[in-house]
Scaffold this motif. Structure first.
Motif, PDB file in Angstrom:
ATOM      1  N   ARG A 174       1.141  -1.059   0.324  1.00  0.00           N
ATOM      2  CA  ARG A 174      -0.026   0.162   0.084  1.00  0.00           C
ATOM      3  C   ARG A 174       0.997   1.418   0.198  1.00  0.00           C
ATOM      4  NH1 ARG A 174      -4.869   0.736   2.479  1.00  0.00           N
ATOM      5  NH2 ARG A 174      -4.272   2.896   2.148  1.00  0.00           N
ATOM      6  N   ILE A 175       0.533   2.174  -0.799  1.00  0.00           N
ATOM      7  CA  ILE A 175       1.300   3.826  -0.815  1.00  0.00           C
ATOM      8  C   ILE A 175      -0.073   4.404  -0.584  1.00  0.00           C
ATOM      9  CG2 ILE A 175       3.053   2.954  -2.111  1.00  0.00           C
ATOM     10  CD1 ILE A 175       1.742   4.019  -4.717  1.00  0.00           C
ATOM     11  N   ASP A 176       0.618   6.318  -0.680  1.00  0.00           N
ATOM     12  CA  ASP A 176      -0.477   6.799  -0.355  1.00  0.00           C
ATOM     13  C   ASP A 176      -1.325   7.102  -1.103  1.00  0.00           C
ATOM     14  OD1 ASP A 176      -1.868   9.190   0.803  1.00  0.00           O
ATOM     15  OD2 ASP A 176       0.022  10.653   1.500  1.00  0.00           O
ATOM     16  N   ASN A 177      -2.743   7.175  -0.767  1.00  0.00           N
ATOM     17  CA  ASN A 177      -3.880   7.897  -1.869  1.00  0.00           C
ATOM     18  C   ASN A 177      -3.787   9.026  -2.299  1.00  0.00           C
ATOM     19  OD1 ASN A 177      -4.392   5.084  -1.755  1.00  0.00           O
ATOM     20  ND2 ASN A 177      -5.945   5.761  -0.469  1.00  0.00           N
ATOM     21  N   ARG A 178      -3.651   9.735  -1.477  1.00  0.00           N
ATOM     22  CA  ARG A 178      -3.360  11.751  -1.513  1.00  0.00           C
ATOM     23  C   ARG A 178      -5.132  12.017  -2.050  1.00  0.00           C
ATOM     24  NH1 ARG A 178       2.596  13.196  -3.576  1.00  0.00           N
ATOM     25  NH2 ARG A 178       1.272  14.664  -4.192  1.00  0.00           N
ATOM     26  N   THR A 179      -5.184  12.339  -3.291  1.00  0.00           N
ATOM     27  CA  THR A 179      -6.271  13.263  -3.249  1.00  0.00           C
ATOM     28  C   THR A 179      -7.090  11.895  -3.934  1.00  0.00           C
ATOM     29  OG1 THR A 179      -5.285  14.694  -5.037  1.00  0.00           O
ATOM     30  CG2 THR A 179      -5.271  15.814  -2.861  1.00  0.00           C
ATOM     31  N   PHE A 180      -6.639  10.524  -4.221  1.00  0.00           N
ATOM     32  CA  PHE A 180      -7.393  10.345  -5.269  1.00  0.00           C
ATOM     33  C   PHE A 180      -8.126   9.257  -4.142  1.00  0.00           C
ATOM     34  CE2 PHE A 180      -5.815   7.392  -8.860  1.00  0.00           C
ATOM     35  CZ  PHE A 180      -7.266   6.961  -9.371  1.00  0.00           C
ATOM     36  N   ARG A 181      -8.936   9.643  -4.293  1.00  0.00           N
ATOM     37  CA  ARG A 181     -10.865   9.196  -3.839  1.00  0.00           C
ATOM     38  C   ARG A 181     -11.172   8.088  -4.799  1.00  0.00           C
ATOM     39  NH1 ARG A 181      -7.149  10.237  -0.479  1.00  0.00           N
ATOM     40  NH2 ARG A 181      -7.734  11.424   0.875  1.00  0.00           N
ATOM     41  N   SER A 182     -11.939   6.809  -3.209  1.00  0.00           N
ATOM     42  CA  SER A 182     -12.764   6.054  -4.518  1.00  0.00           C
ATOM     43  C   SER A 182     -13.896   6.270  -4.083  1.00  0.00           C
ATOM     44  CB  SER A 182     -12.220   4.282  -4.561  1.00  0.00           C
ATOM     45  OG  SER A 182     -11.500   4.084  -5.155  1.00  0.00           O
ATOM     46  N   ALA A 183     -15.026   5.481  -4.953  1.00  0.00           N
ATOM     47  CA  ALA A 183     -16.735   4.647  -4.139  1.00  0.00           C
ATOM     48  C   ALA A 183     -16.129   4.144  -3.524  1.00  0.00           C
ATOM     49  CB  ALA A 183     -17.407   5.324  -4.430  1.00  0.00           C
ATOM     50  N   PRO A 184     -17.161   3.817  -2.607  1.00  0.00           N
ATOM     51  CA  PRO A 184     -17.809   4.715  -1.879  1.00  0.00           C
ATOM     52  C   PRO A 184     -16.774   5.653  -0.588  1.00  0.00           C
ATOM     53  CG  PRO A 184     -17.680   2.760  -0.074  1.00  0.00           C
ATOM     54  CD  PRO A 184     -17.582   2.481  -1.361  1.00  0.00           C
ATOM     55  N   ILE A 185     -17.266   7.004  -0.853  1.00  0.00           N
ATOM     56  CA  ILE A 185     -16.817   7.948  -0.178  1.00  0.00           C
ATOM     57  C   ILE A 185     -17.115   8.559   0.863  1.00  0.00           C
ATOM     58  CG2 ILE A 185     -16.244  10.838  -0.736  1.00  0.00           C
ATOM     59  CD1 ILE A 185     -14.823   9.792  -2.927  1.00  0.00           C
ATOM     60  N   LEU A 186     -15.762   7.822   1.418  1.00  0.00           N
ATOM     61  CA  LEU A 186     -16.183   8.270   3.160  1.00  0.00           C
ATOM     62  C   LEU A 186     -15.907   9.321   3.769  1.00  0.00           C
ATOM     63  CD1 LEU A 186     -14.489   4.946   4.735  1.00  0.00           C
ATOM     64  CD2 LEU A 186     -16.717   5.308   3.818  1.00  0.00           C
ATOM     65  N   ASP A 187     -15.834  10.571   3.000  1.00  0.00           N
ATOM     66  CA  ASP A 187     -15.001  11.816   4.040  1.00  0.00           C
ATOM     67  C   ASP A 187     -15.828  12.696   2.799  1.00  0.00           C
ATOM     68  OD1 ASP A 187     -13.522  10.998   1.501  1.00  0.00           O
ATOM     69  OD2 ASP A 187     -11.913  11.737   2.385  1.00  0.00           O
ATOM     70  N   GLY A 188     -16.808  12.263   2.844  1.00  0.00           N
ATOM     71  CA  GLY A 188     -17.516  13.672   1.885  1.00  0.00           C
ATOM     72  C   GLY A 188     -19.065  13.632   2.203  1.00  0.00           C
ATOM     73  N   ALA A 189     -20.130  14.075   1.486  1.00  0.00           N
ATOM     74  CA  ALA A 189     -21.249  13.984   1.932  1.00  0.00           C
ATOM     75  C   ALA A 189     -22.206  14.349   0.080  1.00  0.00           C
ATOM     76  CB  ALA A 189     -22.031  14.967   2.188  1.00  0.00           C
ATOM     77  N   ALA A 190     -22.744  13.750  -0.294  1.00  0.00           N
ATOM     78  CA  ALA A 190     -24.047  13.947  -0.929  1.00  0.00           C
ATOM     79  C   ALA A 190     -24.792  14.866  -1.363  1.00  0.00           C
ATOM     80  CB  ALA A 190     -25.314  12.992  -1.402  1.00  0.00           C
ATOM     81  N   ASP A 191     -24.647  16.099  -1.748  1.00  0.00           N
ATOM     82  CA  ASP A 191     -24.876  17.382  -1.439  1.00  0.00           C
ATOM     83  C   ASP A 191     -25.863  18.370  -2.039  1.00  0.00           C
ATOM     84  OD1 ASP A 191     -25.002  20.617  -0.881  1.00  0.00           O
ATOM     85  OD2 ASP A 191     -22.890  20.660  -0.266  1.00  0.00           O
ATOM     86  N   PRO A 192     -27.017  18.381  -2.327  1.00  0.00           N
ATOM     87  CA  PRO A 192     -27.907  18.984  -2.829  1.00  0.00           C
ATOM     88  C   PRO A 192     -28.206  19.794  -3.338  1.00  0.00           C
ATOM     89  CG  PRO A 192     -29.044  19.167  -0.464  1.00  0.00           C
ATOM     90  CD  PRO A 192     -28.088  18.399   0.129  1.00  0.00           C
TER      91      PRO A 192
END
Length: 446
Positions: free
Chosen positions: A88-106
């Motif tokens: 494993r290495i650092d993901n930096r600002t590359f994220r995958s679903a499901p996003i855990l540090d975020g929100a579905a914003d209306p």
């Protein structure tokens, strides 16, 4: 060290006769860097030519219908199995679903272009996730990223096992060095790299910026044309595929793989781009938007954006795409007795929009090349005050929309926005103001 890095690059200006095409777009593609490297009869002969290893890449299940089955045979210097463990290495600002540090914003969200001072690095280091939906592990949904690169990937390679990658350059030309050969791509074009295909990105200038859709679901394919008939939208003959090229390197390189939403790395003693010949239906390709035959209304009303679909990734619900890739290139606008820009609407589908050049016909200001907007499902949106007033008073003569290229990733699920994209200094906090000064106009008869 030996290689043939000067092998030709597949270019959209090349005559179509030089290429055959992939299934899903046409029949078959094949290429060889050395004459005779591609076996003539059997995919896995007892002895492959020139001491090569035969290997199959299966991008779909073995028993999927022939029309959607995607696989390629490659003939390479070393088998892919010859590598040390990944860590494993650092993901930096590359994220995958499901996003855990975020929100579905209306709320309606819009971002300015990344500032020139944005941190640099190579293509992989510069991937910045805005939002995602679905699940990379469940092979459904997408992620939407921005890439920002200031360095060429040297002795570093990447493969995304979670999904195929659709790149839309906004600034800066690239050469994609893939297992199947080289592809040149720049603004006004897009490229797709198949799931798990390894590649590195070479910059042809000092900086490259663009949009990236990571498709976890079914591979992108051409949409059905239905009543449009034979000659609309994108056509198979305009897609370009790599001419085989290989790297026979004997040096330590880093190979990064995205798997299960995380980045993993291993040190190889050779380049993974050592395919000398190949044939099949899973690779990489590039397309020039100038070939897109845009459809539109010649009567009245603004056409739905679905009529501009370039590629689609199907879901298990007919008509509701995992993601549609929609483009708005140069075109004529001739509708009569109509409000011509996109009208006010709320939509069951989620819309992420980017702008490569020019202006979008629903916004007078604020949405500029390199910027982005997100209207999650049911978010009310439409033209701003200036566009509304101008369109309502315009003389409805035929109008040519030129020097503009907008696009949209439209998906059936809401997109979950990462915390760092939501808090980014280049996000516009006052986007709602676009509609705040639309006046009360109701004047019932007395």
């Amino acid at each position: 060290m030996t290689n043939n890095r000067n092998a030709p690059i597949a270019d959209p200006s090349e005559p179509a006769a030089k290429f055959t095409y992939l299934s899903g777009f046409a029949n078959q593609h094949q290429s060889e860097a050395i004459p005779g490297a591609l076996p003539a009869d059997q995919n896995s002969p007892q002895r492959a030519p020139f001491g090569l290893y035969a290997e199959q890449l299966s991008a779909t299940a073995f028993t999927e219908p022939r029309a959607v089955n995607r696989r390629s045979w490659v003939y390479r210097i070393r088998p892919s199995a010859r590598h040390p463990p990944y860590t494993r290495i650092d993901n930096r600002t590359f994220r995958s679903a499901p996003i855990l540090d975020g929100a579905a914003d209306p709320n309606r969200l819009r971002w300015n272009p990344l500032p020139d001072s944005w941190p640099g690095g190579d293509f992989l280091d510069g991937i910045y996730t805005i939002a995602a939906n679905g699940s990379a592990l469940q092979r459904q949904g997408i992620a939407v990223h921005i890439y920002h690169a200031t360095e060429t990937m040297r002795s570093r390679y990447f493969g995304d096992a979670d999904g195929e990658l659709l790149l839309v350059p906004q600034r800066g030309d690239l050469v994609l060095h893939t297992e199947f050969g080289k592809l040149a791509v720049g603004p006004g074009q897009f490229a797709v790299i198949g799931r798990a295909v390894r590649f590195r990105v070479e910059l042809l200038g000092a900086r490259a910026v663009g949009y990236l859709c990571e498709n976890y679901g079914s591979p992108f394919d051409l949409p059905e044309l239905g009543p449009i008939g034979a000659n609309g939208l994108a056509h198979a003959r305009h897609f370009r595929y790599p001419v085989a090229a290989y790297e026979d390197l004997r040096e330590t390189v880093q190979v990064v793989q995205k798997f299960g939403g995380n980045l993993w790395s291993a040190e190889y003693d050779h380049s993974p781009l050592d395919v000398v010949a190949w044939h099949g239906s899973h690779a990489a390709y590039v397309y020039d938007f100038r070939h897109f035959n845009a459809m539109g209304t010649i009567g009245f009303d603004h056409p739905d954006p679905s009529i501009y679909t370039v590629l689609t990734s199907h879901s298990d619900t007919p008509g509701q795409a995992n993601v549609d890739f929609v483009a708005f290139p140069a075109r004529w606008n001739v509708s009569e007795h109509s409000f011509r820009p996109p009208h006010f609407h709320r939509n069951v589908m989620t819309e992420f929009m980017g702008l490569v050049e020019g202006a979008h016909d629903s916004k007078a200001e604020g949405f500029v090349p390199g910027g982005a907007s997100l209207h999650n499902m049911w978010a009310a949106h439409g033209p701003d005050r200036e566009t509304f007033d101008r369109a309502g008073a315009a003389e409805l003569v035929p109008q040519k929309i030129e020097n503009s290229l907008a696009f949209m990733f439209e998906t059936r699920w809401p997109l979950v926005v990462t915390d760092f994209a939501h808090a980014a200094p280049h996000r516009q906090p006052d986007y709602d103001h676009s509609w705040a000064d639309l006046p009360h106009r109701f004047a019932p008869p007395i």
